[in-house]
Design an enzyme around this catalytic site. Structure first.
Site, PDB file in Angstrom:
ATOM      1  N   TRP A 138      42.831 -11.920   4.181  1.00 56.37           N
ATOM      2  CA  TRP A 138      42.955 -12.302   5.589  1.00 56.37           C
ATOM      3  C   TRP A 138      42.857 -13.802   5.770  1.00 56.37           C
ATOM      4  O   TRP A 138      43.551 -14.377   6.619  1.00 56.37           O
ATOM      5  CB  TRP A 138      41.933 -11.545   6.448  1.00 56.37           C
ATOM      6  CG  TRP A 138      42.210 -10.072   6.390  1.00 56.37           C
ATOM      7  CD1 TRP A 138      41.438  -9.106   5.810  1.00 56.37           C
ATOM      8  CD2 TRP A 138      43.391  -9.393   6.866  1.00 56.37           C
ATOM      9  NE1 TRP A 138      42.055  -7.878   5.909  1.00 56.37           N
ATOM     10  CE2 TRP A 138      43.251  -8.021   6.553  1.00 56.37           C
ATOM     11  CE3 TRP A 138      44.546  -9.806   7.529  1.00 56.37           C
ATOM     12  CZ2 TRP A 138      44.219  -7.065   6.879  1.00 56.37           C
ATOM     13  CZ3 TRP A 138      45.506  -8.855   7.856  1.00 56.37           C
ATOM     14  CH2 TRP A 138      45.336  -7.512   7.529  1.00 56.37           C
ATOM     15  N   LYS A 156      37.626  -1.968  14.555  1.00 56.77           N
ATOM     16  CA  LYS A 156      36.638  -1.584  13.542  1.00 56.77           C
ATOM     17  C   LYS A 156      35.299  -1.285  14.228  1.00 56.77           C
ATOM     18  O   LYS A 156      34.922  -0.135  14.370  1.00 56.77           O
ATOM     19  CB  LYS A 156      36.523  -2.651  12.473  1.00 56.77           C
ATOM     20  CG  LYS A 156      37.856  -2.799  11.696  1.00 56.77           C
ATOM     21  CD  LYS A 156      38.018  -4.145  11.125  1.00 56.77           C
ATOM     22  CE  LYS A 156      39.412  -4.557  10.757  1.00 56.77           C
ATOM     23  NZ  LYS A 156      40.237  -3.660  10.000  1.00 56.77           N
ATOM     24  N   ASP A 206      36.821 -15.534  11.807  1.00 54.34           N
ATOM     25  CA  ASP A 206      37.449 -14.229  11.997  1.00 54.34           C
ATOM     26  C   ASP A 206      36.363 -13.202  11.686  1.00 54.34           C
ATOM     27  O   ASP A 206      35.953 -13.034  10.543  1.00 54.34           O
ATOM     28  CB  ASP A 206      38.624 -14.102  11.016  1.00 54.34           C
ATOM     29  CG  ASP A 206      39.257 -12.712  11.045  1.00 54.34           C
ATOM     30  OD1 ASP A 206      38.779 -11.837  11.784  1.00 54.34           O
ATOM     31  OD2 ASP A 206      40.243 -12.516  10.294  1.00 54.34           O
TER      32      ASP A 206
END
Ligand code: PLP
Length: 365
Positions: free
Chosen positions: A106, A200, A176
């Site tokens: 990511w 999530k 993030d």
């Protein structure tokens, strides 16, 4: 839905398990939200019912994370992936550089987007060790003229997590937090911007939460399209255009559930207990299961491990599937196994996984 509804042992990496009580409330309110004769899905985002839901979600996020008043809380769309581009568009001016700490897939994606928009560099990278660790503070090489430093607080694919966040002094820190927000307390005040896709720990896919310091926001580039400016959303309480109303509503229910559980102090304890069940099974297996992350960098959200051969991994995953477990295959880019034990995954599911691992080893070891 009765409380005896059979629920899978859901270890999906995202979208992932949601608290049963939040789903039940959404179900009970689906045809008639608080006497309105319609569901929240069918209401105007400008009406007073939705406005209350929207503001309640913001208030709960502020309360649970202890977000100071000099921060905006925004609800955007486009997933965490759009943030990879919006951040440099807003905060990377010509003549300055953006520093990225590369700890997995990511952060690679985040820097790749920023590169298209301005100058970037790697502040540190764990690539040489196949992203099994988190850099030590001394390994961060911050260059002059750095507009911001970007980290990924939890690496969903490799299963590593920052324990303590780095002190970047006067250089703005951006994180993030898609895969570990609300899993533990932390000091929001260390960050200039935090973002997280909801799917999530926060709720369903379709909402991205952004927490941004007002003084940092004031430095954003105003000459970009309206929908890509954080300022647009800050000015209108994230109601510039139609927000993802159902996702925000469900997020509010998830946040209320977190509060009911005893907020982040209780959630952290539970997450530690859950992760320990699985890591202990790995450590006690004497190499039958091999964890990917070095112990100091182990994620409490995504527990990654391998077995001796791909054949054995396939057998393990097939038996797990048979026993009612979902989502245990590792990400397609790394293989192996991954148990994502986000907030809403119950302790019992982790106990059941530990038991399965022990049984599988005794039969195949
Ligand atoms: C840490 C992290 N960042 C970003 C993303 C991408 O999120 P989205 O699919 O919302 O764009 C993910 C998705 O799993 C992630 O785990």
């Amino acid at each position: 839905m009765s409380t005896t509804t059979k629920r899978a042992y859901n270890f999906n990496a995202g979208p992932s398990a949601l608290p049963l009580s939040a789903l039940q409330t959404a179900q009970s309110e689906l045809l008639d939200f608080q006497g309105a004769g319609m569901s929240i899905l069918e209401m105007s985002h400008r009406g007073k019912e939705y406005e209350a839901v929207h503001n309640q979600a913001i208030a709960l996020l502020r309360e649970l994370l202890g977000i100071p008043d000099d921060y905006e809380v925004l609800f955007l769309q486009g997933g965490a992936s759009l943030q990879f581009a919006m951040i440099p568009m807003n905060f990377l001016p010509a003549g300055r550089k953006a520093g990225y700490v590369i700890t997995g897939v990511w952060s690679e994606k985040a820097i790749a987007e920023a590169k298209k928009l301005g100058d970037t560099y790697e502040v540190a990278s764990t690539k040489a060790g196949n992203h099994s660790s988190i850099p030590a503070p001394a390994e961060l090489k911050v260059e002059a003229d750095t507009a911001y430093i970007h980290i990924t607080s939890n690496n969903t694919i490799f299963g590593t997590q920052w324990r303590d966040f780095p002190d970047t002094g006067s250089v703005p820190l951006i994180a993030d937090m898609s895969s570990d927000i609300l899993s533990r307390p932390f000091d929001v005040g260390k960050f200039s911007l935090i973002y997280a896709g909801a799917q999530k720990n926060l709720g369903p896919a379709g909402v991205t939460v952004v927490i941004v310091k007002k003084s940092f926001l004031a430095t954003a580039n105003p000459n970009i399209p309206t929908m890509l400016r954080y300022g647009t959303f800050a000015k209108e309480n994230s109601l510039y255009n139609t927000p993802p109303t159902f996702g925000i509503y469900l997020m509010g229910l998830v946040l209320a559930w977190i509060k009911e559980q005893g907020a982040l102090a209780a959630i952290t304890r539970r997450n530690e207990e859950k992760a320990a069940l699985i890591y202990d099974a790995i450590d006690a297996s004497k190499g039958f299961y091999v964890g990917h992350a070095v112990p100091a960098a182990r994620s409490r959200m995504n527990i990654t491990f391998r077995l001796k051969s791909e054949e054995l991994e396939k057998k393990f995953l097939a038996e797990a599937k048979q026993a009612g477990f979902v989502g245990l295959a590792g990400h397609r880019s790394v293989g192996g196994c991954r148990a994502s034990a986000y907030n809403a995954v119950p302790v019992e599911a982790c106990q059941a996984l530990r038991d399965l691992m022990v049984k599988f080893q005794s039969e195949n070891g």
